[in-house]
Design a protein around this motif. Sequence first.
Motif, PDB file in Angstrom:
ATOM      1  N   ARG A  66      11.832   3.310   4.025  1.00  0.00           N
ATOM      2  CA  ARG A  66      12.130   3.434   2.597  1.00  0.00           C
ATOM      3  C   ARG A  66      13.103   4.578   2.310  1.00  0.00           C
ATOM      4  N   ALA A  67      13.973   4.325   1.350  1.00  0.00           N
ATOM      5  CA  ALA A  67      14.963   5.330   0.974  1.00  0.00           C
ATOM      6  C   ALA A  67      14.310   6.493   0.237  1.00  0.00           C
ATOM      7  N   ASP A  68      13.302   6.183  -0.578  1.00  0.00           N
ATOM      8  CA  ASP A  68      12.604   7.211  -1.349  1.00  0.00           C
ATOM      9  C   ASP A  68      11.099   7.006  -1.213  1.00  0.00           C
ATOM     10  N   PRO A  69      10.481   7.625  -0.205  1.00  0.00           N
ATOM     11  CA  PRO A  69       9.039   7.451   0.019  1.00  0.00           C
ATOM     12  C   PRO A  69       8.184   7.945  -1.141  1.00  0.00           C
ATOM     13  N   LYS A  70       8.738   8.808  -2.008  1.00  0.00           N
ATOM     14  CA  LYS A  70       7.971   9.347  -3.127  1.00  0.00           C
ATOM     15  C   LYS A  70       7.911   8.383  -4.315  1.00  0.00           C
ATOM     16  N   LEU A  71       8.696   7.329  -4.252  1.00  0.00           N
ATOM     17  CA  LEU A  71       8.716   6.345  -5.332  1.00  0.00           C
ATOM     18  C   LEU A  71       7.375   5.610  -5.380  1.00  0.00           C
ATOM     19  N   ASP A  72       6.934   5.249  -6.578  1.00  0.00           N
ATOM     20  CA  ASP A  72       5.654   4.547  -6.742  1.00  0.00           C
ATOM     21  C   ASP A  72       5.835   3.069  -6.412  1.00  0.00           C
ATOM     22  N   PHE A  73       5.262   2.647  -5.290  1.00  0.00           N
ATOM     23  CA  PHE A  73       5.379   1.255  -4.856  1.00  0.00           C
ATOM     24  C   PHE A  73       4.127   0.441  -5.178  1.00  0.00           C
ATOM     25  N   VAL A  74       3.161   1.033  -5.848  1.00  0.00           N
ATOM     26  CA  VAL A  74       1.900   0.346  -6.133  1.00  0.00           C
ATOM     27  C   VAL A  74       2.059  -0.540  -7.370  1.00  0.00           C
ATOM     28  N   PRO A  75       1.854  -1.853  -7.250  1.00  0.00           N
ATOM     29  CA  PRO A  75       1.979  -2.731  -8.415  1.00  0.00           C
ATOM     30  C   PRO A  75       0.920  -2.427  -9.465  1.00  0.00           C
ATOM     31  N   ASP A  76       1.272  -2.604 -10.714  1.00  0.00           N
ATOM     32  CA  ASP A  76       0.354  -2.412 -11.826  1.00  0.00           C
ATOM     33  C   ASP A  76      -0.672  -3.548 -11.813  1.00  0.00           C
ATOM     34  N   PRO A  77      -1.976  -3.257 -11.668  1.00  0.00           N
ATOM     35  CA  PRO A  77      -2.983  -4.328 -11.607  1.00  0.00           C
ATOM     36  C   PRO A  77      -3.091  -5.147 -12.896  1.00  0.00           C
ATOM     37  N   LYS A  78      -2.533  -4.614 -13.997  1.00  0.00           N
ATOM     38  CA  LYS A  78      -2.527  -5.381 -15.237  1.00  0.00           C
ATOM     39  C   LYS A  78      -1.398  -6.404 -15.256  1.00  0.00           C
ATOM     40  N   ILE A  79      -0.426  -6.215 -14.356  1.00  0.00           N
ATOM     41  CA  ILE A  79       0.737  -7.109 -14.302  1.00  0.00           C
ATOM     42  C   ILE A  79       0.675  -8.041 -13.091  1.00  0.00           C
ATOM     43  N   VAL A  80       0.267  -7.503 -11.947  1.00  0.00           N
ATOM     44  CA  VAL A  80       0.219  -8.296 -10.708  1.00  0.00           C
ATOM     45  C   VAL A  80      -1.229  -8.616 -10.346  1.00  0.00           C
ATOM     46  N   VAL A  81      -1.506  -9.907 -10.213  1.00  0.00           N
ATOM     47  CA  VAL A  81      -2.855 -10.373  -9.880  1.00  0.00           C
ATOM     48  C   VAL A  81      -2.741 -11.318  -8.690  1.00  0.00           C
ATOM     49  N   SER A  82      -3.629 -11.201  -7.742  1.00  0.00           N
ATOM     50  CA  SER A  82      -3.596 -12.114  -6.598  1.00  0.00           C
ATOM     51  C   SER A  82      -3.978 -13.527  -7.029  1.00  0.00           C
TER      52      SER A  82
END
Length: 310
Positions: A274-290
């Motif tokens: 990753r170019a920026d490891p500090k970037l937030d890569f965690v999807p919002d659970p209110k937006i992304v659902v399995s």
Amino acid sequence: MTEKVDKVEESKIETSAKRVTKRNPSNQWQQEKAALEAELQALKKSDDQAVLKRRAEQALKPYQAELIRMQKHLEETNQRMIILFEGRDAAGKGGTIRRVTRYMNEKNYRVVALGKPSDQQRSQWFFQRYVEQFPTGGEQVLFDRSWYNRAMVEPVFGFCTPEEYENFMHGVVGFEKDLVRQGTILIKLYFSVTKEEQARRFERRKTDPLRQWKLSEIDVQAQDRWDDFTHQKYEMLRRTHTSWAPWSIIRSNDKARARLNAMKVILNSVDYPRADPKLDFVPDPKIVVSGARELENMDAQMLREGRFTV
């Protein structure tokens, strides 16, 4: 409209309103004052929306930079990637695809949106015309609707027979398993919009000359057939959400958040530097659902209300 122009217009309207009130306090002038003030509020609202849109686009840029880094990694490692963009009409698939690919190297990706099959294609193996579009090593292919047309649109409108539908549903799981087994990265995104938001977007398409081309005959019927599409969505998730080719549901009433989180899902599918490891890569659970979680939600709706509501 720039902020400078907005301030000039705002000043003009405020000055006019003051003159109107001072010059003639009659009912007629009061009405004109109210109209001027309404125009001022409309300008402010328009400016606020423009600012919010600019901020949303700026928020995407760090992730678009990551997508370029990921694309370079796929090229260097000779990996293939397929991304399916599925969902209801006006759910935001096309806009997300444009943001995902905006800064990518055009040599290493393709967007595929296949039209109505020809008579010759109808006589072929169903998957054949899609396979012809598959990526080579180091390439990404983004399908704006895919073979899942046969799971959603075709059965609702009678474009396939019940036998053809069942053949597809029996075969697609093995087809995708073989695809993944042979090294292709397969990402399946389903964009989920509410009935009310879809209606609002359709109405905008009717009145906006820049969007009217998006409104098709099938779109016009989408609201009337809402429950039919919901049933097909449930069956599709139930029968094709697998551990090797899972569905990710993207809640897309808020287009900006949907685009951002779709990018996160794509980036998390590849182990790249990753170019920026500090970037937030965690999807919002209110937006992304399995897909599995969405099935649980739909089952709960059926138990509580006797019908699906998403």
